[in-house]
Write an enzyme that holds these catalytic residues in place. Structure first.
Site, PDB file in Angstrom:
ATOM      1  N   GLY A 120       2.769   4.327   7.024  1.00  0.00           N
ATOM      2  CA  GLY A 120       2.349   5.350   7.230  1.00  0.00           C
ATOM      3  C   GLY A 120       0.683   5.996   6.081  1.00  0.00           C
ATOM      4  N   GLY A 121       0.591   4.776   5.756  1.00  0.00           N
ATOM      5  CA  GLY A 121      -0.798   5.212   5.309  1.00  0.00           C
ATOM      6  C   GLY A 121      -1.646   3.898   5.727  1.00  0.00           C
ATOM      7  N   GLU A 128      -0.830  -5.549   6.070  1.00  0.00           N
ATOM      8  CA  GLU A 128       1.113  -5.846   5.352  1.00  0.00           C
ATOM      9  C   GLU A 128       1.349  -6.745   5.841  1.00  0.00           C
ATOM     10  OE1 GLU A 128       1.181  -0.783   3.733  1.00  0.00           O
ATOM     11  OE2 GLU A 128       2.516  -1.941   5.721  1.00  0.00           O
ATOM     12  N   THR A 173       0.820  -1.179  -0.020  1.00  0.00           N
ATOM     13  CA  THR A 173       0.303  -0.044   0.060  1.00  0.00           C
ATOM     14  C   THR A 173       1.061   0.966   0.099  1.00  0.00           C
ATOM     15  OG1 THR A 173      -2.085  -1.081   0.916  1.00  0.00           O
ATOM     16  CG2 THR A 173      -1.604   0.890   1.311  1.00  0.00           C
TER      17      THR A 173
HETATM   18  C1  5RP Z   1       1.366   2.390   4.277  1.00  0.00           C
HETATM   19  C2  5RP Z   1       2.744   2.222   4.354  1.00  0.00           C
HETATM   20  C3  5RP Z   1       3.644   2.543   2.937  1.00  0.00           C
HETATM   21  O1  5RP Z   1       3.980   1.351   2.088  1.00  0.00           O
HETATM   22  C4  5RP Z   1       5.280   3.451   3.671  1.00  0.00           C
HETATM   23  O2  5RP Z   1       3.780   4.861   4.192  1.00  0.00           O
HETATM   24  C5  5RP Z   1       5.599   3.972   2.095  1.00  0.00           C
HETATM   25  O3  5RP Z   1       4.515   5.386   1.762  1.00  0.00           O
HETATM   26  P1  5RP Z   1       4.826   6.009   0.244  1.00  0.00           P
HETATM   27  O4  5RP Z   1       5.528   4.875  -0.983  1.00  0.00           O
HETATM   28  O5  5RP Z   1       3.637   6.485   0.081  1.00  0.00           O
HETATM   29  O6  5RP Z   1       5.658   6.573   0.899  1.00  0.00           O
HETATM   30  O7  5RP Z   1       3.654   1.181   4.972  1.00  0.00           O
HETATM   31  O8  5RP Z   1       0.736   1.640   5.570  1.00  0.00           O
END
Ligand code: 5RP
Length: 224
Positions: free
Chosen positions: A100-101, A107, A32
């Site tokens: 972060g998402g 995951e 994600t």
């Molecule tokens: C989501 C995640 C993403 O892999 C992580 O936040 C990186 O995101 P991006 O590719 O937008 O920088 O762990 O839960």
């Protein structure tokens, strides 16, 4: 190259990395985030070469479906050959901070169910010591205050991520100001707190290979 171009480059590199190993009945795990989205978009050109994917979030499932890629429930898919996903931070052991998402729990489940975890990111995510990016912790809603107090005892500053509900119906505490020198130990200690679903350290099961976008091209890095 700007950061978006680096993300696109690693998305393409990940497709090149897995493509020779895909068969008609292959099902792959997909992460994600914006980097994972670049991978999905590049993968879509080859959708006739594999069977489908398991998604680590509702957003990823939707993007895969929009491309006409079949999305499987993990319970129907068995062990997956590959899991491809981004990260918020990585160190040289390929221990990661993710979430972060807010998709960290699914995951982690899909990563655990996969033979090979291919992490994709641009070089802004490379750190010597994990923890500059606040560590996400997914928490059962009624345990939020209790877990926050326990996280303070571990030396961090938890901040409630306002307005975010995970795909599992839980909340996120972002743990600031932890210089993480022993990632496996911290991952286990936080997960032992009652009410924690999981935390965003991927150290007990780190990535197996990192495809990192740099201005000199995509580097393939194995764990030290
Ligand atoms: C989501 C995640 C993403 O892999 C992580 O936040 C990186 O995101 P991006 O590719 O937008 O920088 O762990 O839960």
């Amino acid at each position: 190259m700007n950061q978006d171009q680096l993300k696109q480059a690693v998305g393409l590199a990940a497709v090149d990395y897995i493509l020779p190993h895909l068969e008609e009945d292959s099902i792959i795990g997909v992460g994600t985030g914006s980097t994972a989205n670049c991978f999905i978009d590049a993968l879509a050109q080859h959708k006739q070469k594999f069977d489908g994917a398991v998604a680590s979030s509702d957003a990823t499932a939707q993007r895969l479906k929009d491309h006409g890629i079949t999305v499987y429930d993990l319970n129907a898919a068995g062990e997956l050959e590959f899991y491809i996903d981004g990260a918020d931070e990585t160190n040289e052991k390929l221990e990661l901070i993710k979430g972060g998402g807010a998709a960290l729990t699914r995951e982690k489940i899909v990563a655990a169910s996969s033979k090979q975890f291919v992490c994709i990111c641009d070089d802004s995510k490379w750190v010597n010591v994990l923890g500059q990016f606040p560590l996400p912790v997914e928490v059962i809603p009624m345990a939020r205050s209790y877990v926050a107090r326990e996280l303070v005892k571990l030396g961090g500053d938890p901040v409630y991520r306002q307005g975010v509900v995970t795909d599992n119906g839980n909340v996120i505490l972002d743990l600031h100001n932890m210089g993480i020198r022993s990632a496996i130990e911290l991952e286990q200690r936080i997960n032992d707190i009652v009410g924690v679903v999981t935390n965003g350290l991927f150290a007990c099961r780190p990535a197996d290979v990192l495809l990192m976008g740099t201005s000199e091209g995509v580097k393939t890095i194995l764990a030290k």
